[in-house]
Design a protein around this motif. Structure first.
Motif, short mmCIF file in Angstrom:
data_model
loop_
_atom_site.label_atom_id
_atom_site.label_comp_id
_atom_site.label_asym_id
_atom_site.label_seq_id
_atom_site.Cartn_x
_atom_site.Cartn_y
_atom_site.Cartn_z
N GLN A 30 17.74 56.35 35.91
CA GLN A 30 16.95 56.39 34.69
C GLN A 30 17.67 55.77 33.49
O GLN A 30 17.03 55.06 32.70
CB GLN A 30 16.51 57.82 34.40
CG GLN A 30 15.48 58.33 35.42
CD GLN A 30 14.85 59.64 35.04
OE1 GLN A 30 15.48 60.49 34.42
NE2 GLN A 30 13.59 59.84 35.43
N PRO A 31 18.99 55.99 33.30
CA PRO A 31 19.66 55.29 32.21
C PRO A 31 19.57 53.77 32.31
O PRO A 31 19.39 53.08 31.29
CB PRO A 31 21.12 55.77 32.33
CG PRO A 31 21.00 57.14 32.91
CD PRO A 31 19.86 57.04 33.88
N LEU A 32 19.67 53.22 33.52
CA LEU A 32 19.58 51.76 33.66
C LEU A 32 18.16 51.26 33.41
O LEU A 32 17.96 50.21 32.78
CB LEU A 32 20.05 51.34 35.06
CG LEU A 32 21.55 51.48 35.34
CD1 LEU A 32 21.84 51.22 36.81
CD2 LEU A 32 22.36 50.54 34.47
N ILE A 33 17.16 52.00 33.88
CA ILE A 33 15.76 51.62 33.63
C ILE A 33 15.48 51.64 32.13
O ILE A 33 14.86 50.73 31.57
CB ILE A 33 14.81 52.56 34.38
CG1 ILE A 33 14.92 52.33 35.90
CG2 ILE A 33 13.36 52.35 33.92
CD1 ILE A 33 14.14 53.33 36.73
N ALA A 34 15.95 52.69 31.45
CA ALA A 34 15.71 52.82 30.02
C ALA A 34 16.49 51.78 29.22
O ALA A 34 15.99 51.25 28.22
CB ALA A 34 16.09 54.22 29.55
N ALA A 35 17.71 51.47 29.66
CA ALA A 35 18.56 50.55 28.91
C ALA A 35 18.08 49.12 29.00
O ALA A 35 18.10 48.38 28.01
CB ALA A 35 20.00 50.65 29.42
N PHE A 36 17.62 48.70 30.19
CA PHE A 36 17.34 47.28 30.40
C PHE A 36 15.89 46.98 30.76
O PHE A 36 15.54 45.82 30.99
CB PHE A 36 18.26 46.74 31.51
CG PHE A 36 19.72 46.98 31.24
CD1 PHE A 36 20.32 46.50 30.09
CD2 PHE A 36 20.50 47.72 32.12
CE1 PHE A 36 21.67 46.72 29.82
CE2 PHE A 36 21.84 47.95 31.88
CZ PHE A 36 22.43 47.45 30.71
N GLU A 165 19.04 60.75 26.34
CA GLU A 165 18.35 59.72 25.56
C GLU A 165 17.48 58.86 26.47
O GLU A 165 16.36 58.48 26.10
CB GLU A 165 19.36 58.84 24.83
CG GLU A 165 18.70 57.83 23.90
CD GLU A 165 19.70 57.06 23.04
OE1 GLU A 165 19.44 55.88 22.76
OE2 GLU A 165 20.74 57.66 22.66
N ALA A 166 17.96 58.56 27.68
CA ALA A 166 17.17 57.78 28.63
C ALA A 166 15.87 58.51 28.97
O ALA A 166 14.79 57.90 29.07
CB ALA A 166 17.97 57.51 29.89
N GLY A 167 15.96 59.85 29.19
CA GLY A 167 14.77 60.62 29.47
C GLY A 167 13.76 60.55 28.34
O GLY A 167 12.54 60.42 28.56
N ALA A 180 10.07 51.60 22.61
CA ALA A 180 11.14 52.59 22.71
C ALA A 180 12.33 52.00 23.46
O ALA A 180 12.16 51.34 24.50
CB ALA A 180 10.65 53.84 23.42
N ALA A 181 13.53 52.21 22.93
CA ALA A 181 14.73 51.62 23.54
C ALA A 181 15.92 52.53 23.33
O ALA A 181 15.96 53.32 22.38
CB ALA A 181 15.01 50.24 22.93
N MET A 182 16.89 52.43 24.22
CA MET A 182 18.13 53.18 24.07
C MET A 182 19.00 52.56 23.00
O MET A 182 18.98 51.33 22.79
CB MET A 182 18.90 53.21 25.40
CG MET A 182 18.30 54.15 26.44
SD MET A 182 19.22 54.15 28.00
CE MET A 182 20.76 54.96 27.50
#
Length: 453
Positions: A30-36, A165-167, A180-182
């Motif tokens: 999820q952090p990678l999906i949210a980040a990029f 934050e990713a969630g 929305a972005a990290m």
């Protein structure tokens, strides 16, 4: 100390724990999906490639360690795994998905294969009387690595905050906020986690890998004149007929039956492991923190299953162990899609992880029982290619189902049916030459035929 088999086994277990952190991949999903802005499929390919190249590295490492001994192969493997993580942390934010595929996936995956096959092959030779116990202990380390790493990461403030934050970012996007972005700080925390993890893996695992060595010939086999009952009477290990070189082993149907057993068990278990946190959240509605904490605990069963089933298989036989491993998973994959209680889902998936790990705890002894230990490195390396192929099929299948349907649950009954069919394999598979031996035993009991002029 390097002539003490328990010291070798403990060193191998710690080396395996550093390698087994690959099973913590779902913490980064999820952090990678949210980040990029990647899809589930794009993100899962990094993990799938690392497992595929683990299989390739196991073949190369098995052949190399059979010729040069385990130490240089184990050290090279753990260093490559650490390097793959370091490079992923340094360049993914700049170069994107192809970079993490090449570093974490290809470089790291080759390191996983080199590092994994070596302690397994070496310890099999150190424990001729307790193969299931010895190899189960070593491969248990691989499963425990994820348990330890999961619990460490959730206590690292920067990574824990990045996960939260990713969630929030993914929830906002799901609600229609495409912008929305990290924050840059959160993205940097994820990348720094890859980098420093790689450094620790290379140092800690590398020191333990230096202890790897094969036993002297006298230690690898029972001493002349020793009673043949050194191993437990029920252990299949006592029935090994001879050592099969890979050119001969690969021509037997039994070899490919073992390959298929591992492949099918891997496909089922790794489907869950690759997306464990998102799957548990979908089924139960749990928060990211709760799902992460639960997975951090149940990952322990991946390691325990390797030791548990490996030791059990010494007593009940490898075939029956695999039949039970498959049967329990069939029931769970049929039922879990309708379960929405987090404690119950955790219990069911803990059993899946116990069985998944058990497949690895049993298969080294299975291979040694059927094909001997002289060529164990390369023979088991070829068997581990099944892990690599299953590591592509399982994760990509479930990620694709998610991207197409918006849900993971549609993949679960398909896996249950696959395992139900797979249960035929341990029922019909027998050790090479066993039919001839049984026929010879019966011929000795039959009266000689009378020859008429």
């Amino acid at each position: 100390m390097t002539s003490n088999r328990w010291f070798i086994a403990v060193a191998g277990t710690i080396t395996m724990a550093c390698l087994g952190t690959v099973y913590s991949w779902s913490l980064f999903t999820q952090p990678l999906i949210a980040a990029f802005g990647w899809s589930s499929t794009t993100t899962t390919w990094a993990f799938a490639l690392s497992i595929f190249f683990l299989g390739v590295g196991a073949i190369l490492g098995g052949r190399w360690q059979d010729r040069s001994g385990p130490r240089p192969v184990a050290v090279t493997g753990i260093v490559l795994w650490g390097l793959g993580n370091v490079l992923a942390g340094l360049g993914t934010a700049r170069f994107g998905a192809p970079w993490i595929y090449a570093t974490y996936g290809v470089i790291g995956g080759l390191g996983l294969g080199l590092g994994y096959v070596t302690p397994v092959a070496a310890v099999t030779k150190w424990f001729p009387d307790k193969r299931g116990l010895g190899t189960g202990m070593v491969v248990m380390g691989f499963g425990l690595g994820a348990f330890i790493y999961n619990n460490l990461l959730k206590n690292v403030p920067a990574f824990a905050e990045a996960s939260r934050e990713a969630g929030r970012v993914l929830a906002a996007r799901h609600g229609g906020d495409a912008a929305a972005a990290m924050s840059p700080g959160a993205v940097s925390a994820v990348m720094q986690t890859f980098l420093w993890s790689g450094v620790v893996f290379a140092i800690v695992g590398g020191v333990c890998a230096l202890a790897m060595r094969n036993p002297a010939a006298a230690a690898a086999a029972p001493a002349p004149g020793a009673a043949p009952s050194a191993a437990p009477a029920a252990a299949p290990a006592a029935r090994v007929a001879r050592d099969y070189p890979p050119s001969e082993a690969l021509r037997t149907p039994q070899f490919w039956a073992l390959w298929a057993m591992l492949f099918l068990n891997v496909t089922a278990g790794i489907l869950f492991i690759s997306n464990a946190v998102p799957i548990m959240r979908e089924l139960t509605g749990a928060s990211p923190e709760s799902a992460l904490a639960v997975y951090g605990f149940i990952a322990l069963f991946n390691g325990l299953g390797r030791f548990f089933w490996g030791a059990i298989s010494d007593r009940i036989g490898r075939n029956l162990a695999y039949l039970l491993i498959y049967g329990s998973q069939v029931v769970i994959f049929f039922a879990v899609g309708g379960v929405h209680s987090l404690p119950l889902v955790a219990l069911l998936f803990a059993i899946v992880l116990l069985d998944y790990g058990g497949g690895f705890g049993t298969m080294p002894s299975f291979t040694a029982d059927y094909f001997g230990t002289k060529y164990m490195g390369v023979n088991y390396g070829w068997i581990l290619l099944a892990w690599g192929v299953g590591g592509i099929v399982g994760p990509i299948f479930v990620a694709r189902v998610k991207d197409l349907t918006g849900s993971f649950s549609g993949a679960l009954p398909v896996i249950a049916i696959m395992l139900l069919v797979a249960a035929i394999l341990p029922i019909v598979t027998r050790r090479p030459g066993s039919a001839r031996e049984e026929g010879s035993r019966w011929r000795h009991l039959m009266p000689p035929r009378r020859v008429h002029a």
